[in-house]
Design an enzyme around this catalytic site. Structure first.
Site, PDB file in Angstrom:
ATOM      1  N   PRO A  93       5.040   1.975   0.064  1.00  0.00           N
ATOM      2  CA  PRO A  93       6.402   1.445   0.183  1.00  0.00           C
ATOM      3  C   PRO A  93       7.217   2.064   1.315  1.00  0.00           C
ATOM      4  O   PRO A  93       8.071   1.388   1.898  1.00  0.00           O
ATOM      5  CB  PRO A  93       7.022   1.771  -1.185  1.00  0.00           C
ATOM      6  N   GLY A  95      -0.073  -8.604   5.830  1.00  0.00           N
ATOM      7  CA  GLY A  95       0.539  -7.839   6.905  1.00  0.00           C
ATOM      8  C   GLY A  95       2.045  -7.944   6.915  1.00  0.00           C
ATOM      9  O   GLY A  95       2.622  -8.986   6.575  1.00  0.00           O
ATOM     10  N   THR A 139       6.120   3.372   4.417  1.00  0.00           N
ATOM     11  CA  THR A 139       5.754   2.825   5.724  1.00  0.00           C
ATOM     12  C   THR A 139       5.976   1.319   5.759  1.00  0.00           C
ATOM     13  O   THR A 139       6.306   0.763   6.812  1.00  0.00           O
ATOM     14  CB  THR A 139       4.299   3.156   6.070  1.00  0.00           C
ATOM     15  N   GLU A 179       5.133  -8.478  11.316  1.00  0.00           N
ATOM     16  CA  GLU A 179       5.888  -9.566  11.919  1.00  0.00           C
ATOM     17  C   GLU A 179       6.947 -10.188  11.004  1.00  0.00           C
ATOM     18  O   GLU A 179       7.964 -10.691  11.481  1.00  0.00           O
ATOM     19  CB  GLU A 179       4.930 -10.674  12.372  1.00  0.00           C
ATOM     20  N   LEU A 194       0.815  -1.211   0.000  1.00  0.00           N
ATOM     21  CA  LEU A 194       0.000   0.000   0.000  1.00  0.00           C
ATOM     22  C   LEU A 194       0.851   1.264   0.000  1.00  0.00           C
ATOM     23  O   LEU A 194       0.523   2.237  -0.670  1.00  0.00           O
ATOM     24  CB  LEU A 194      -0.937  -0.003   1.219  1.00  0.00           C
TER      25      LEU A 194
END
Length: 743
Positions: A637, A707, A639, A710, A635
């Site tokens: 790059p 996500g 962040t 992690e 969405l």
């Protein structure tokens, strides 16, 4: 208008944070605000026989000292209640009785007119104990390990998969084998913002609570249950969080104590914890793991066994997904996985960035590297040899998996082809140089969430959802999604979060917020777009009167005909004809379980690391690192890279520095501060390189995102450990890798 999704947009909340306008839980004030100071137990197990509070209560300005002896009767001590992240068992109830179950347990709250007075008064309070023998040593109690108890919360974490094939037979028959025992120390989250709760007591008895939390609705749920309050009488606000990493998933005890004091005294109360008290709740648990691999002469892994034992408290069964990863990465036909717990006299462990993955994946990937060494194979080639497009635990194909590209691009950027495979073969004088790599994996999940989209009378788009932003960039990416969906300039879009009065969203954790809340924002904006289109058709002489919704596009704050973009209606004009009222829609996004249940969903990575080790002193320094990530649609790059870099930094820190040291004589952590709990600092970290491999996934969720919170950490500890082996020839399986283990 150029789409915002996929662009490196600066954080929309950045200015507020760097200028000090962003307010955190302990920054809010109220008239006649009181301050609470928590007194922690001096023993690990036993009973309080007496608390001497008289001297403290004589001080002018000290309002009350709450203990188990004078606390109000509360329903929570008799009912079973849960929060969104509670494991099976009975949650800790502060001030319930005289029983002490862990060192540092909150046993009293001093409430005074100033923070300094409350702190001083606490020093005047003496506590008499009847001490009992405690046990906090995991490795001394492995013989007491047992399986986790069942419970509703366990449904959120998959148990180890059932055995397949015959591991013992296949392992004994394998010509190449490796067995390793891995020890991981306790770690603590240590976010910069300390935990605090400011409870504003309203005249009507309602509570407005500013809390440090990764989910305002979860804190609201907790307070309403514990104090038997209507949900409408409890509002929790948390617009900014100064780091959490999982420590804010569960409500912490300062929230309970602040609410108790505010309701009893009918005044506003703030309770803040100290850095030392941050070590008295929640931590990544210590684990002992056994990993065994058996392979044929050509490198085919035929047998895998992964056993893990973790610690938990006496009152809850906290467990993680530690041993499942091998079945998700490698297609061995003979596997056996076990996971057990040892209850100890500590507080319940707590989810910490990549819980289970940050301990289980490194143990597995170190043994894969050891197997490659014994086979005389390149570690990347061994992983390619044992590549699979299926999650063998579920026997399902992955919705997408570009791990091959992660290997190729990561190795190319790092220069892996120039690696001399022989340990201790690369050096610069007295400095040994090592190159190591590892695979990373984390689940890509989506949950239900709600969002509201409102087009205001001045033509601004306001989108809200009760999620959180723990520094991941949630504010920014949600703004981008909303702007693109309704074709509006990003400066005309405002996304708000962190308020239990907003549409419901789950706790922010597990790398699922972008998919979960992002999908809710998308469907809410789409629903608003359809309503605006219908209103546009009703406008006098509307150029869209005979169009279908499929015939239009939202661009430049207009609804335009696809066939003739000059034919358009302004969104501001549409809402202007709505009787001076804003136009709003609230929508719920649910996972498409009918389609998704036929696929496994995960994000993958390949990490490459270079270390330099002083041959005489054994000091280790990471000098280069590259992580290639297949994370679906990216969405933002900028962040996104920050998320991966943050995980890489923590992976280095975990591998080489982080360890909470328990003094088992007292059952207490000896280094509860940032001076002695070592974390990586700028001087420890080189320039880190991140590659986002292109990956298109139409199944994982409507946005095609996975996500990233992690995945940056899970492969890094093993890559560092494998580089250390390549440099020194010494295989270290205990984290952190300190110089004494290399001398």
């Amino acid at each position: 208008m150029t789409p915002y999704i996929g662009k490196s947009i600066n954080r929309v909340d950045g200015v507020a944070k760097v200028t000090g306008k962003a307010k955190y839980a302990a920054d809010y004030f109220a008239p006649d605000l009181l301050y609470g100071w928590v007194i922690s137990s001096g023993i690990a197990k036993g009973k309080i026989t007496r608390i001497h509070t008289g001297e403290a209560l004589q001080l002018p300005g000290v309002v009350q000292v709450f203990t188990h002896e004078n606390r109000p009767n509360l329903a929570c001590f008799d009912i079973q209640y849960k929060d969104q992240d509670a494991p099976p068992g009975s949650p800790f109830r502060p001030l319930r009785d005289a029983t002490i179950t862990f060192s540092g347990q909150p046993i009293a709250l001093v409430v005074a007119e100033t923070l300094e007075l409350a702190r001083y008064a606490s020093s005047l309070i003496r506590v008499d104990y009847e001490e009992e023998e405690h046990d906090t040593a995991l490795e001394d109690n492995l013989h007491r390990a047992r399986g986790p108890k069942s419970g509703v919360a366990s449904l959120l974490k998959s148990p180890p998969p059932k055995p397949r094939g015959d591991f013992e037979r296949a392992f004994q028959a394998a010509p190449f084998r490796t067995v390793g025992e891995h020890h991981h120390s306790v770690e603590h989250h240590n976010p910069i913002e300390l935990f605090a709760s400011t409870v504003v007591y309203e005249k009507n008895g309602k509570l407005t609570i500013y809390d440090k939390t990764q989910g305002a609705p979860n804190s609201q749920l907790y307070v309403a249950q514990v104090f038997r309050l209507p949900f409408k009488d409890v509002r929790v606000i948390s617009p900014y969080v100064g780091g959490a990493f999982g420590s804010g998933l569960r409500p912490q005890y300062q929230l309970f104590l602040a609410v108790l004091a505010a309701r009893e005294l009918k005044r506003s109360v703030r309770v803040s914890l100290t850095r030392q008290q941050m070590f008295t709740f929640g931590h990544r648990p210590a684990t002992v793991q056994q990993v065994a691999l058996g392979a044929t002469a050509d490198g085919t892994i035929d047998a895998i066994r992964h056993d893990a034992i973790g610690q938990t408290s006496r009152f809850e069964d906290y467990f993680e997904i530690v041993v499942n990863w091998a079945g998700m990465l490698y297609p061995a036909p003979n596997v056996k996985f076990t996971y057990q717990l040892v209850p100890l006299d500590t507080f319940t462990p707590l989810d910490m960035r990549a819980p289970g993955g940050a301990t289980g994946v490194p143990a597995l990937e170190i043994e894969v590297d050891e197997l490659a060494h014994k086979l005389g194979m390149d570690p990347v080639e061994l992983r390619r040899k044992n590549y699979t497009d299926r999650d063998m635990n579920q026997d399902l194909p992955y919705s997408s998996k570009e791990l091959h590209e992660c290997f190729r691009q990561g190795a190319g950027r790092f220069g892996w082809a120039n690696r001399n495979p022989e340990p201790r073969s690369m050096r610069n004088g007295h400095t040994l140089i090592g190159w190591g790599m590892a695979t990373g994996i984390w689940e890509a999940t989506q949950g239900p969430a709600r969002a509201e989209a409102v087009l205001t009378v001045n033509g601004k788009l306001r989108v809200t959802s009760a999620t959180a932003d723990i520094g991941t960039g949630t504010y920014t990416i949600m703004t981008q999604i909303a702007a693109d969906t309704l074709g509006m300039p990003i400066e005309d879009v405002i996304f708000r979060l962190g308020d239990s009065d907003m549409p419901l969203a789950p706790i922010e954790g597990g790398s699922w917020t972008a998919a979960t809340v992002g999908s809710a924002v998308k469907v809410a904006c789409e629903a608003l777009g359809k309503r605006l289109f219908k209103l546009a058709q009703k406008m006098e002489n509307s150029p869209l009167a005979r169009a279908n919704f499929e015939d239009v596009v939202f661009a430049d704050a207009h609804i335009r005909l696809k066939s003739n973009p000059d034919t358009a209606v302004s969104l501001r004009d549409i809402v202007g004809l709505n009787g001076g009222r804003a136009v709003s829609e609230t929508s719920t996004s649910l996972p498409d379980t009918l389609e998704q249940r036929n696929y496994a969903r995960a994000v993958h990575s390949a990490t490459f690391v270079e270390v330099e080790i002083d041959e005489d002193f054994g000091t280790v320094r990471v000098t280069r690192a590259v992580t290639a990530v297949a994370g679906g649609r990216i969405l933002n790059p900028k962040t996104a890279r920050s998320q991966i870099v943050g995980g890489m930094v923590w992976g280095i820190s975990k591998a080489l520095e982080e360890e909470s040291v328990l003094d088992h004589q007292f059952g207490r952590f000896m280094n509860p501060n940032l001076a002695e709990y070592h974390v990586a600092v700028n001087a420890d970290i080189p320039d880190l390189d991140v590659i986002f491999v292109e990956e298109n996934d139409t199944i994982v969720n409507p946005l095609g995102v996975k996500g990233l919170g992690e995945i940056g950490i899970v492969g890094m500890p093993a890559a560092v450990a494998n580089a250390v082996f390549h440099a020194t020839g010494r295989r270290v399986r205990d984290f952190p890798i300190t110089l004494d283990k290399l001398l």
